[in-house]
Motif scaffolding. Structure first.
Motif, PDB file in Angstrom:
ATOM      1  N   ASP A  72       0.831  -1.211   0.000  1.00 19.92           N
ATOM      2  CA  ASP A  72       0.000   0.000   0.000  1.00 19.92           C
ATOM      3  C   ASP A  72       0.864   1.259   0.000  1.00 19.92           C
ATOM      4  OD1 ASP A  72      -2.302  -1.533  -0.045  1.00 19.92           O
ATOM      5  OD2 ASP A  72      -2.647  -1.381   2.118  1.00 19.92           O
ATOM      6  N   ARG A  73       1.948   1.240   0.758  1.00 20.95           N
ATOM      7  CA  ARG A  73       2.851   2.399   0.795  1.00 20.95           C
ATOM      8  C   ARG A  73       3.533   2.579  -0.565  1.00 20.95           C
ATOM      9  NH1 ARG A  73       5.886   0.813   4.631  1.00 20.95           N
ATOM     10  NH2 ARG A  73       7.719   0.195   3.450  1.00 20.95           N
ATOM     11  N   HIS A  74       4.098   1.498  -1.097  1.00 18.59           N
ATOM     12  CA  HIS A  74       4.809   1.578  -2.381  1.00 18.59           C
ATOM     13  C   HIS A  74       3.862   1.898  -3.531  1.00 18.59           C
ATOM     14  CE1 HIS A  74       7.882  -1.352  -0.455  1.00 18.59           C
ATOM     15  NE2 HIS A  74       8.199  -0.098  -0.197  1.00 18.59           N
ATOM     16  N   GLY A  75       2.641   1.390  -3.458  1.00 26.02           N
ATOM     17  CA  GLY A  75       1.673   1.594  -4.532  1.00 26.02           C
ATOM     18  C   GLY A  75       1.242   3.038  -4.710  1.00 26.02           C
ATOM     19  N   HIS A  76       1.524   3.865  -3.714  1.00 27.61           N
ATOM     20  CA  HIS A  76       1.171   5.279  -3.808  1.00 27.61           C
ATOM     21  C   HIS A  76       2.394   6.169  -3.998  1.00 27.61           C
ATOM     22  CE1 HIS A  76      -2.479   3.517  -2.064  1.00 27.61           C
ATOM     23  NE2 HIS A  76      -3.067   4.414  -2.827  1.00 27.61           N
ATOM     24  N   GLU A  77       3.552   5.552  -4.215  1.00 28.00           N
ATOM     25  CA  GLU A  77       4.772   6.316  -4.461  1.00 28.00           C
ATOM     26  C   GLU A  77       4.969   6.520  -5.962  1.00 28.00           C
ATOM     27  OE1 GLU A  77       7.756   4.050  -2.351  1.00 28.00           O
ATOM     28  OE2 GLU A  77       7.153   4.891  -0.433  1.00 28.00           O
TER      29      GLU A  77
END
Length: 179
Positions: free
Chosen positions: A49-54
């Motif tokens: 979830d964190r990487h998917g919004h970077e």
């Protein structure tokens, strides 16, 4: 003559469209490690979830008969990114001065290992990206060293070490030109 198994590669830049399949195939790929906190599906989901919004997020999934059998995802890291800050020794400016692609995860279901599927996913993920370098982290002990050796055969070179979180083992940071 043997031919490569038939798989369909699908590319996603929106995490929402791929999240469920990513979680499903991750659980199959990492099944022997899921009892460890860093490898639990919930921990992976939080990282995803964190990487998917970077910036620069992209995932490639391989499907066979409509089911996900492998995946990889990456995002873009900039100069000064915590990825570089946690790498020791400090990587040279030739690698960090411009954006790089960070391959965050790659995995293939056990029955699809050794078929070239991981390499096909990897190459599809890098195709069309404009970063000059791609970097990844690998547990040097994974597969009794076979995973590190595989990345070396793909042109990656050791750059340093990193421990992304307290629950994570110390990982080898590797790098190569993207194309």
């Amino acid at each position: 003559m043997t031919t490569a198994p038939t798989i369909e590669l699908r590319s996603f830049t929106d995490l929402g469209a791929a999240r469920g399949d990513l979680l499903d195939v991750y659980a199959e790929v990492r099944a022997p490690l899921l009892h460890l906190p860093n490898y639990a599906v919930t921990s992976f989901g939080e990282r995803l979830d964190r990487h998917g919004h970077e910036a620069g997020f992209q995932a490639v999934l391989a499907y066979a008969d409509g089911l996900p059998v492998g995946y990889a995802y990456a995002n873009r890291i900039e100069h000064g990114d915590r990825y570089w800050q946690r790498t020791t020794p400090t990587p040279g400016e030739e690698y960090t001065a411009r954006p790089a692609a960070a391959l965050k995860e790659i995995g293939v279901s056990p029955t699809w290992r050794g078929t070239g599927t991981a390499r096909r996913i990897h190459d599809a993920l890098l195709h069309g990206r404009d970063e000059e370098y791609v970097t990844l982290m690998v547990n040097a002990a994974a597969g009794d060293g076979k995973v590190h050796a595989l990345y070396t055969s793909w042109g990656y070179e050791d750059l340093g070490h990193s421990q992304p979180s307290p629950a994570s083992p110390v990982l080898t940071v590797m790098i190569r030109r993207s194309h």
